[in-house]
Scaffold this motif. Sequence first.
Motif, mmCIF file in Angstrom:
data_model
loop_
_atom_site.group_PDB
_atom_site.id
_atom_site.type_symbol
_atom_site.label_atom_id
_atom_site.label_comp_id
_atom_site.label_asym_id
_atom_site.label_seq_id
_atom_site.Cartn_x
_atom_site.Cartn_y
_atom_site.Cartn_z
ATOM 1 N N LYS A 1 21.791 -36.108 -38.790
ATOM 2 C CA LYS A 1 21.185 -34.837 -39.649
ATOM 3 C C LYS A 1 21.939 -33.616 -39.605
ATOM 4 C CE LYS A 1 16.070 -35.818 -39.591
ATOM 5 N NZ LYS A 1 15.112 -35.490 -38.958
ATOM 6 N N ALA B 1 19.549 -37.851 -50.548
ATOM 7 C CA ALA B 1 18.260 -38.388 -50.015
ATOM 8 C C ALA B 1 17.777 -38.456 -48.362
ATOM 9 C CB ALA B 1 17.479 -39.294 -50.794
ATOM 10 N N SER B 2 16.973 -37.568 -47.882
ATOM 11 C CA SER B 2 16.711 -37.959 -46.285
ATOM 12 C C SER B 2 15.677 -38.526 -45.857
ATOM 13 C CB SER B 2 17.088 -36.465 -45.474
ATOM 14 O OG SER B 2 16.035 -35.606 -46.194
ATOM 15 N N ASN B 3 15.227 -39.061 -44.865
ATOM 16 C CA ASN B 3 14.020 -39.816 -44.345
ATOM 17 C C ASN B 3 13.511 -40.607 -45.502
ATOM 18 O OD1 ASN B 3 13.880 -37.606 -42.525
ATOM 19 N ND2 ASN B 3 12.833 -36.344 -44.118
ATOM 20 N N LYS C 1 12.717 -44.395 -51.631
ATOM 21 C CA LYS C 1 11.280 -43.892 -51.137
ATOM 22 C C LYS C 1 11.575 -43.129 -49.930
ATOM 23 C CE LYS C 1 6.891 -45.849 -50.175
ATOM 24 N NZ LYS C 1 6.066 -46.905 -50.193
ATOM 25 N N ARG C 2 11.164 -42.028 -49.935
ATOM 26 C CA ARG C 2 11.301 -41.092 -48.761
ATOM 27 C C ARG C 2 10.006 -40.649 -48.191
ATOM 28 N NH1 ARG C 2 11.859 -35.581 -49.700
ATOM 29 N NH2 ARG C 2 12.846 -35.492 -47.557
ATOM 30 N N ALA D 1 7.418 -37.590 -47.105
ATOM 31 C CA ALA D 1 7.635 -35.991 -47.650
ATOM 32 C C ALA D 1 6.226 -35.620 -46.969
ATOM 33 C CB ALA D 1 7.275 -35.565 -49.077
ATOM 34 N N THR E 1 5.852 -34.189 -44.058
ATOM 35 C CA THR E 1 5.727 -34.616 -42.707
ATOM 36 C C THR E 1 4.780 -36.004 -42.618
ATOM 37 O OG1 THR E 1 5.635 -32.478 -42.302
ATOM 38 C CG2 THR E 1 5.829 -33.748 -40.254
ATOM 39 N N ASN E 2 5.359 -36.837 -43.375
ATOM 40 C CA ASN E 2 4.513 -38.159 -43.515
ATOM 41 C C ASN E 2 3.194 -38.373 -43.741
ATOM 42 O OD1 ASN E 2 6.669 -39.772 -41.771
ATOM 43 N ND2 ASN E 2 6.091 -38.478 -39.889
ATOM 44 N N PHE F 1 4.598 -40.159 -49.392
ATOM 45 C CA PHE F 1 6.033 -40.762 -49.823
ATOM 46 C C PHE F 1 6.428 -39.928 -50.998
ATOM 47 C CE2 PHE F 1 3.991 -44.075 -47.304
ATOM 48 C CZ PHE F 1 5.021 -43.983 -46.322
#
Lengths: 248, 319
Positions: free
Chosen positions: B98, B113-115, B129-130, B132, B134-135, B138
């Motif tokens: 990170k 694109a992270s996560n 698909k990430r 967003a 904090t969970n 998506f």
Amino acid sequence: MKILVCISHVPDTTSKINFTDGDTKFDTNGVQFVINPNDEFGLTRAMWFKEKQGASVDVVNVGGPETEPTLRKALAIGADTAIRVNTEATDGFAVAKQLANVVKNGGYDLVIAGRESIDYNGGMVPGMLAGLTSANFVNNCISLEVDGTSAKAVREIDGGKETVSTTLPLVIGGQKGLVEESDLRIPNMRGIMMARKKPLNVVEPVDASAETASVKFEKPAPKGAVTLVDADNVGELVNLLHNEAKVI
Amino acid sequence: MSVLVYTESEQGKFKKVAFEVASYAKAVADQMGTTVTAVTINADDTSALGNYGVDKVLKVNDASLDKFNANAYASIIKQATEKEDAKVVIVSSSADSKYLAPLLAVDLNAGFASNVVEAPSSTSPFTVKRTAFTNKAFNMTTINSDVKLVAVSKNAFGLKENTASAAAEDFSASIPEIKVQVDAVDKVTGQVTIADAEVVVSGGRGLKGPENWGMIEELADVLGAATACSKPVSDLGWRPHSEHVGQTGKPVASNLYIAVGISGAIQHLAGINASKVKVVINTDPEAPFFKAADYGIVGDAFEVVPKLIEKLKEFKAQQ
Ligand SMILES: Cc1cc2nc3c(=O)[nH]c(=O)nc-3n(C[C@H](O)[C@H](O)[C@H](O)COP(=O)(O)OP(=O)(O)OC[C@H]3O[C@@H](n4cnc5c(N)ncnc54)[C@H](O)[C@@H]3O)c2cc1C
């Protein structure tokens, strides 16, 4: 020392997360916005530098006029000047490019950003900003001392921490630990009155393309009901975790 | 044109996330009809990468890279990307990755694109698909730049076994001047970290005080788990800050998360929601955690946890 603190304007942590316009936009209806928690730790550390070592502290946000109350709050906490780059924050790269322009024009020695914003959680703006301005960079920063142009920082790593030394100009991705929770400041009446008179400069954006685009949001599938196990029958939990969930 | 993946190691041995990102890279390469090249920095034996679909390995070995440096590592990955003419670069979500990824994105002028939690739903446009908020949601994101950078969330894609040759070759990259010097690394050894743990045992304010953590540690010990805690527990100084999990603490994406005496506030749940199976032990049947959990026991932790330890020991003895 000239410090710039990057302030992300995010929904309060208790907000209900909903979407509108065919799930393409975050529904701000009834949502309260706050200073991103990671940025608030950074701002508080910046105030410490200002009071203990002498520094000027500017805050910046890339966003529309709706973010101004959040910037005013940062001024009420003690920042000297606020800057709003008047454009929608489309993706992390585009935000970092706007911030890089502010940093170049302002000649900042230290830029304090949060390790991630709690809305999009991209975790990319601080590092990109460092890359774009050729500044040194420390991420997940939980302690920062500056002496002249030298800096000592501690960063959190998986399973521990690492102490590093570097020099200004420096960008950090900060988080809790930079200051303690109990050090956070609630703006008082005097701060709020003074904040009204402090400059909030609106600057127009530079040309900066976004490299990614949000297509659509989705909510997680609704969860099934919990399976309750009787407190007198704990062995059953072990059985379920082994045979049903298959996690032990 | 291969897909490039940075497979991390520590003291010469691959981290588990290395195999997960390799598995992910293989899935992307299959979709694009190309091969996977891994770049490694000071890894010893790289043959294991073949088991997860890596065709070729660019090995960088240099004593000056023994300590992690984000700029130097990013620069090496960039050079490997250019050598391979890769258009997709994959990294993990470890603290180190990170740290280096945004620098790499700037070096490559790559959309990032992270996560990311799934293989791309399309490679043209490149759509992932990430997570967003904090969970709590998506986000489907397209990456529109020529070179694309993806950071894969931990424990989201999983390990996918494969057979490939992992043909290794030495790669001599130029190393930039080190401007952030590591003075000291302070790492607990012999203890499972929250980042690597398959099981996490977490305690909240319901445990009343730091003196009661013995049973939490013992439970973690039986399960080979890492210990964690809620925010007030770390704010009160009962446990170190490094154990604070949740929206403003560390994220948890373990296979099993056991919450003891934690109410399940929204900020807490947000950070641990990516865990696959959640268990709650709480005296209050109305505690919000029961709505988020898969399994729950309404009961006093001081009675339930010792029994659970005993039952788990019996279970382990039978295995
Ligand atoms: C901006 C912001 C960010 C935050 N970020 C985070 C975060 O990242 N992580 C986080 O954890 N919190 C976070 N919080 C705090 C969060 O709102 C809650 O206050 C916190 O999670 C509660 O911690 P807890 O569950 O340990 O304590 P409590 O809410 O006090 O719950 C204790 C629980 O223990 C149970 N209990 C009591 N005795 C027993 C017993 N003998 N056996 C079993 N159960 C028992 C009680 O029924 C109760 O449910 C944040 C808050 C804010 C405002």
